[in-house]
Design a protein around this motif. Structure first.
Motif, PDB file in Angstrom:
ATOM      1  N   GLY A 192       0.811  -1.210   0.000  1.00 44.56           N
ATOM      2  CA  GLY A 192       0.000   0.000   0.000  1.00 44.56           C
ATOM      3  C   GLY A 192       0.844   1.258   0.000  1.00 44.56           C
ATOM      4  O   GLY A 192       0.554   2.221  -0.722  1.00 44.56           O
ATOM      5  N   LEU A 193       1.907   1.274   0.800  1.00 39.88           N
ATOM      6  CA  LEU A 193       2.795   2.434   0.844  1.00 39.88           C
ATOM      7  C   LEU A 193       3.537   2.595  -0.477  1.00 39.88           C
ATOM      8  O   LEU A 193       3.690   3.716  -0.979  1.00 39.88           O
ATOM      9  N   ALA A 194       3.997   1.483  -1.049  1.00 41.37           N
ATOM     10  CA  ALA A 194       4.694   1.548  -2.339  1.00 41.37           C
ATOM     11  C   ALA A 194       3.758   2.061  -3.436  1.00 41.37           C
ATOM     12  O   ALA A 194       4.179   2.844  -4.305  1.00 41.37           O
ATOM     13  N   LEU A 195       2.498   1.641  -3.415  1.00 36.50           N
ATOM     14  CA  LEU A 195       1.525   2.161  -4.372  1.00 36.50           C
ATOM     15  C   LEU A 195       1.342   3.663  -4.186  1.00 36.50           C
ATOM     16  O   LEU A 195       1.292   4.430  -5.152  1.00 36.50           O
ATOM     17  N   PHE A 196       1.228   4.075  -2.926  1.00 41.90           N
ATOM     18  CA  PHE A 196       1.088   5.508  -2.637  1.00 41.90           C
ATOM     19  C   PHE A 196       2.268   6.291  -3.197  1.00 41.90           C
ATOM     20  O   PHE A 196       2.093   7.324  -3.857  1.00 41.90           O
ATOM     21  N   GLU A 197       3.468   5.810  -2.930  1.00 41.60           N
ATOM     22  CA  GLU A 197       4.677   6.511  -3.367  1.00 41.60           C
ATOM     23  C   GLU A 197       4.703   6.646  -4.893  1.00 41.60           C
ATOM     24  O   GLU A 197       5.007   7.718  -5.436  1.00 41.60           O
ATOM     25  N   GLN A 198       4.383   5.560  -5.594  1.00 39.48           N
ATOM     26  CA  GLN A 198       4.508   5.576  -7.048  1.00 39.48           C
ATOM     27  C   GLN A 198       3.388   6.361  -7.724  1.00 39.48           C
ATOM     28  O   GLN A 198       3.617   7.085  -8.706  1.00 39.48           O
TER      29      GLN A 198
ATOM     30  N   ALA B 124       4.299  -3.223  -6.394  1.00 43.10           N
ATOM     31  CA  ALA B 124       3.463  -2.061  -6.713  1.00 43.10           C
ATOM     32  C   ALA B 124       3.594  -1.685  -8.183  1.00 43.10           C
ATOM     33  O   ALA B 124       2.599  -1.358  -8.850  1.00 43.10           O
ATOM     34  N   HIS B 125       4.823  -1.714  -8.713  1.00 42.42           N
ATOM     35  CA  HIS B 125       5.027  -1.367 -10.127  1.00 42.42           C
ATOM     36  C   HIS B 125       4.251  -2.320 -11.029  1.00 42.42           C
ATOM     37  O   HIS B 125       3.593  -1.884 -11.984  1.00 42.42           O
ATOM     38  N   ARG B 126       4.317  -3.617 -10.738  1.00 38.33           N
ATOM     39  CA  ARG B 126       3.596  -4.592 -11.563  1.00 38.33           C
ATOM     40  C   ARG B 126       2.096  -4.367 -11.476  1.00 38.33           C
ATOM     41  O   ARG B 126       1.375  -4.504 -12.469  1.00 38.33           O
ATOM     42  N   MET B 127       1.618  -4.025 -10.290  1.00 34.73           N
ATOM     43  CA  MET B 127       0.199  -3.750 -10.133  1.00 34.73           C
ATOM     44  C   MET B 127      -0.219  -2.530 -10.946  1.00 34.73           C
ATOM     45  O   MET B 127      -1.230  -2.551 -11.650  1.00 34.73           O
TER      46      MET B 127
END
Length: 249
Positions: free
Chosen positions: A16-22, A201-204
């Protein structure tokens, strides 16, 4: 590219945090949600909005949803239901109904509350993303609670996709493999093809942008699991039992 309005639950750690960051880095308006206010405070400068609530508490979810709507953020392009829990049944013979209920409530029942209050805010042409687990492909020891909860998420996502089609809202189901997060850091067994949260997160994000119905990664792991799922149940049980006896768990 027009900035998207994105709400992420479980945005303070792991995937979730990685998604937020990206998503934030690419200029989208991200509404970061989580239980830990201190961690949310570190995201305020980059977030469109932050909201602290426990997904298992309907009154807290309802209050956050009302505030978001009042702020004029009712048109969500993307709703990412990521928050969850992973705990194991260590002694199946002395089964913990309390632990089982807690995991099911967090990972599955709470989704009903989140959908009740946030799905109406997803606009036509929007998308809902369910973060499930590749653990639903095969049964694993000690995973009675976690696996059952995520199997329910799978059915919920796949069924909801059918009913939301007439509203022009897509549903994406995600089956991550092993991803390094605070939850998996507690695992005491081998985690093959382990990804970082940033890689996951990138793949998502790439798959979500393509509006794929189903994402699973890393494929070296998930495709192997899908092949093993064709084995007779008795054979898979012997294989996994042998691994435990060799101490590979």
């Amino acid at each position: 590219m027009t900035a998207k309005n994105i709400l992420i639950t479980g945005a303070t750690s792991g995937i979730g945090l990685a998604l937020f960051e990206q998503y934030s880095a690419q200029g989208d308006n991200v509404i970061a949600c989580g239980r830990n206010q201190d961690k949310l405070n570190t995201l305020v400068a980059r977030a469109f909005k932050t909201y602290s609530f426990d997904i298992t508490q309907p009154t807290q979810v309802a209050s956050a949803a009302q505030d978001i709507q009042a702020d004029g953020s009712e048109s969500l392009d993307l709703l990412i239901l990521n928050a969850g829990d992973c705990r194991y049944i260590d002694d199946a013979k002395n089964f913990s109904g309390e632990l089982f209920a807690s995991v099911i409530n967090t990972n599955l029942v709470a989704l009903g509350t989140l959908l009740q209050y946030f799905l109406p805010q997803v606009k036509k042409g929007g998308q809902v993303v369910f973060v499930s687990s590749s653990a639903t492909i095969l049964p694993f020891p000690r995973s009675e609670a976690y696996g059952a909860s995520k199997a329910g998420v799978d059915y919920l996502a796949n069924s909801l996709r059918l009913d939301l089609a007439k509203h022009d809202i897509d549903v994406t189901l995600v089956h991550p493999g092993f991803v390094r997060t605070p939850l998996t850091d507690k695992n005491d067994f081998a985690m093959p093809f382990l990804l970082t949260s940033e890689q996951a997160a990138h793949r998502m994000i790439v798959g979500i942008e393509k509006r794929k119905k189903y994402l699973h990664f890393p494929k070296r792991l998930t495709l192997t699991m899908k092949l093993l799922a064709f084995l007779p149940a008795s054979l898979w049980q012997r294989l996994i039992s042998n691994k435990q006896e060799r101490g590979d768990n």
